[in-house]
Design an enzyme around this catalytic site. Structure first.
Site, PDB file in Angstrom:
ATOM      1  CG  MET A 232       8.071  24.170   0.416  1.00  0.00           C
ATOM      2  SD  MET A 232       7.084  25.160  -0.703  1.00  0.00           S
ATOM      3  CE  MET A 232       6.016  26.017   0.443  1.00  0.00           C
TER       4      MET A 232
ATOM      5  CE1 TYR B 188      10.488  32.268   5.769  1.00  0.00           C
ATOM      6  CE2 TYR B 188      10.914  29.930   5.457  1.00  0.00           C
ATOM      7  CZ  TYR B 188      10.585  31.176   4.937  1.00  0.00           C
ATOM      8  OH  TYR B 188      10.346  31.302   3.599  1.00  0.00           O
TER       9      TYR B 188
ATOM     10  NE  ARG C 268      -6.434  -0.276  11.567  1.00  0.00           N
ATOM     11  CZ  ARG C 268      -5.211  -0.411  11.077  1.00  0.00           C
ATOM     12  NH1 ARG C 268      -4.371   0.597  11.106  1.00  0.00           N
ATOM     13  NH2 ARG C 268      -4.799  -1.546  10.559  1.00  0.00           N
TER      14      ARG C 268
ATOM     15  CE  LYS D 272      -0.395  -0.456   5.040  1.00  0.00           C
ATOM     16  NZ  LYS D 272      -1.216  -1.067   6.113  1.00  0.00           N
TER      17      LYS D 272
HETATM   18  C1  LIG Z   1      -0.378  -1.911   6.889  1.00  0.00           C
HETATM   19  C2  LIG Z   1      -0.869  -3.245   7.322  1.00  0.00           C
HETATM   20  C3  LIG Z   1      -0.011  -4.352   7.368  1.00  0.00           C
HETATM   21  C4  LIG Z   1       1.486  -4.220   7.216  1.00  0.00           C
HETATM   22  O1  LIG Z   1       2.005  -3.714   8.414  1.00  0.00           O
HETATM   23  P1  LIG Z   1       3.572  -3.572   8.705  1.00  0.00           P
HETATM   24  O2  LIG Z   1       3.639  -3.178  10.120  1.00  0.00           O
HETATM   25  O3  LIG Z   1       4.066  -2.502   7.788  1.00  0.00           O
HETATM   26  O4  LIG Z   1       4.198  -4.872   8.410  1.00  0.00           O
HETATM   27  C5  LIG Z   1      -0.560  -5.598   7.615  1.00  0.00           C
HETATM   28  N1  LIG Z   1      -1.877  -5.749   7.861  1.00  0.00           N
HETATM   29  C6  LIG Z   1      -2.730  -4.698   7.875  1.00  0.00           C
HETATM   30  C7  LIG Z   1      -4.162  -4.923   8.180  1.00  0.00           C
HETATM   31  C8  LIG Z   1      -2.250  -3.414   7.624  1.00  0.00           C
HETATM   32  O5  LIG Z   1      -3.086  -2.366   7.669  1.00  0.00           O
END
Ligand SMILES: *Cc1c(COP(=O)(O)O)cnc(C)c1O
Length: 378
Positions: free
Chosen positions: A313, A265, A143, A49
């Site tokens: 920036m 700044y 979650r 992702k």
């Molecule tokens: C992002 C995610 C992972 C991977 O997690 P890492 O800590 O980066 O290995 C695995 N399972 C779910 C549900 C996630 O959201």
């Protein structure tokens, strides 16, 4: 700009004034193999992702596929489309954020499997047809995934269960990076209880951290992300994986300020003595956290050089007074992330985590993707 460099070359910064991000595919491959050895009885999937945590989806997906990875996780449908185009038809792709209303035909047309996170998603997917999907159970994150009440409702609904093709049942640890946390065993127990109430299906609990909690956390499939990309998956202790990223910037110019003068700044850096400053071509628009203002350290040759004043920036000012004169030159390369300043140390100084640094890496770098051993770095 992405450049694929030939074997063994440690990249020099090409002209053009951009910071240089190097990604070692060899390190990613090494990390994938290490995770396989650590979880030998489970399938090792890959979480790619957020553009493979900022490293670049295309090269990372290609590398992992050639290393034998056959199951991928993305967060969103769009990421699934992009990944399907890159890896072809065979690998399994699960979409962690689940099924958005009305999205089922799009999932099906790209052969993507949603991670069903609620009864509403389960019903909508089942109404669309009996197609593979993952099911997430919430065992302590509060979650995504079925709540205890939703799990009870599903377990009692044989007709609905019969309309599901469960390719995977998964849950996610809230303390997977903390080996000593008793929350892990509690979540594992709740996960086992949930599995016992559902039809038999392959199961998955561990992300990167969970893999290092031991074999009882591996189940049938593990889902690493950060560990593949060289981020230490453990909150404490030495990293079991190899760094896969370096980030360098370039000195654009130098100037001396006298004791009492300020830099940047807000004038938050006040020179305690005559000070040589180097202005570098990187800033918060490149993902270098502004929280590193007066807290970061970059390396010029072997010399640690403190960030002087606020990160702006597009520019970063360093105090290079302590560096040898031969190093403190216009055009010289400074290490922002690398052997001197590991990702985790930079993150700690910015009061954040390796994940946020990697996924925040900007679009303005020259990206060098190396597929060989990076002996000078790793
Ligand atoms: C992002 C995610 C992972 C991977 O997690 P890492 O800590 O980066 O290995 C695995 N399972 C779910 C549900 C996630 O959201």
């Amino acid at each position: 700009m992405t450049v694929t460099a030939p074997a063994e070359d440690m990249p020099a910064a090409p002209a053009g004034g951009r910071p240089v991000l190097t990604v070692s595919l060899a390190a990613v491959g090494w990390n994938y193999r290490t995770l396989r050895e650590t979880a030998p009885n489970a399938e090792v999937a890959a979480v790619v992702k957020a553009d493979a945590y900022g490293l670049g989806l295309a090269p990372i997906a290609g590398k992992l596929k050639s290393a034998g990875c056959n199951t991928f996780f993305v967060a969103t449908l769009d990421e699934g489309f992009a990944l399907r185009a890159l890896v072809g038809g065979t690998p399994r792709i699960f979409v962690l954020n689940g099924l958005a209303p009305g999205a089922a035909p799009a999932f099906a047309s790209y052969n993507l499997a949603p991670v069903l996170n609620s009864l509403a998603e389960i019903r909508e997917w089942a109404d669309f047809g009996r197609r593979p999907a993952a099911l997430q159970i919430d065992t302590g994150m509060s979650r995504a995934g079925l709540s205890p009440d939703e799990l009870s409702a599903l377990a009692a609904d044989a007709a609905l269960l019969a309309r599901l093709d469960l390719a995977l049942i998964l849950s996610h640890l809230a303390h997977g990076d903390e080996a000593a946390s008793s929350a892990n065993a509690a979540q594992r127990r709740r996960f086992r209880d949930a599995l016992a109430r559902l039809p038999a299906a392959p199961a998955s609990l561990a992300a990167s951290g969970g893999i290092f909690l031991g074999p009882e956390y591996h189940f049938d499939l593990v889902r690493p992300g950060i560990a593949l990309y060289g981020g230490n998956p453990l909150a404490a202790g030495e990293s079991p994986v190899r760094p896969a990223v370096t980030l360098t910037a370039e000195i654009l110019g130098l100037r001396t300020i006298a004791r009492g003068e300020t830099a940047g700044y807000g004038g938050t850096f006040i020179a305690a003595r005559d000070t040589l400053l180097a202005v570098c071509n990187i800033g918060y628009a490149d993902g270098l956290p502004r929280a590193l203002s007066n807290k970061g350290i970059a390396y010029l040759g072997g010399t640690p050089c403190p960030y002087a004043g606020r990160v702006s920036m597009d520019l970063l000012t360093l105090d290079v007074t302590a560096a040898p004169e031969s190093e403190r030159q216009r055009g010289a390369t400074v290490e922002i992330i690398g052997p001197g300043m590991p990702l985790e140390e930079l993150a700690r100084r910015a009061d954040t985590v390796n994940y946020e640094i990697l996924t925040g890496l900007g679009a303005r770098f020259t990206r060098l993707v190396l597929d060989s051993h990076w002996s000078r770095v790793v």
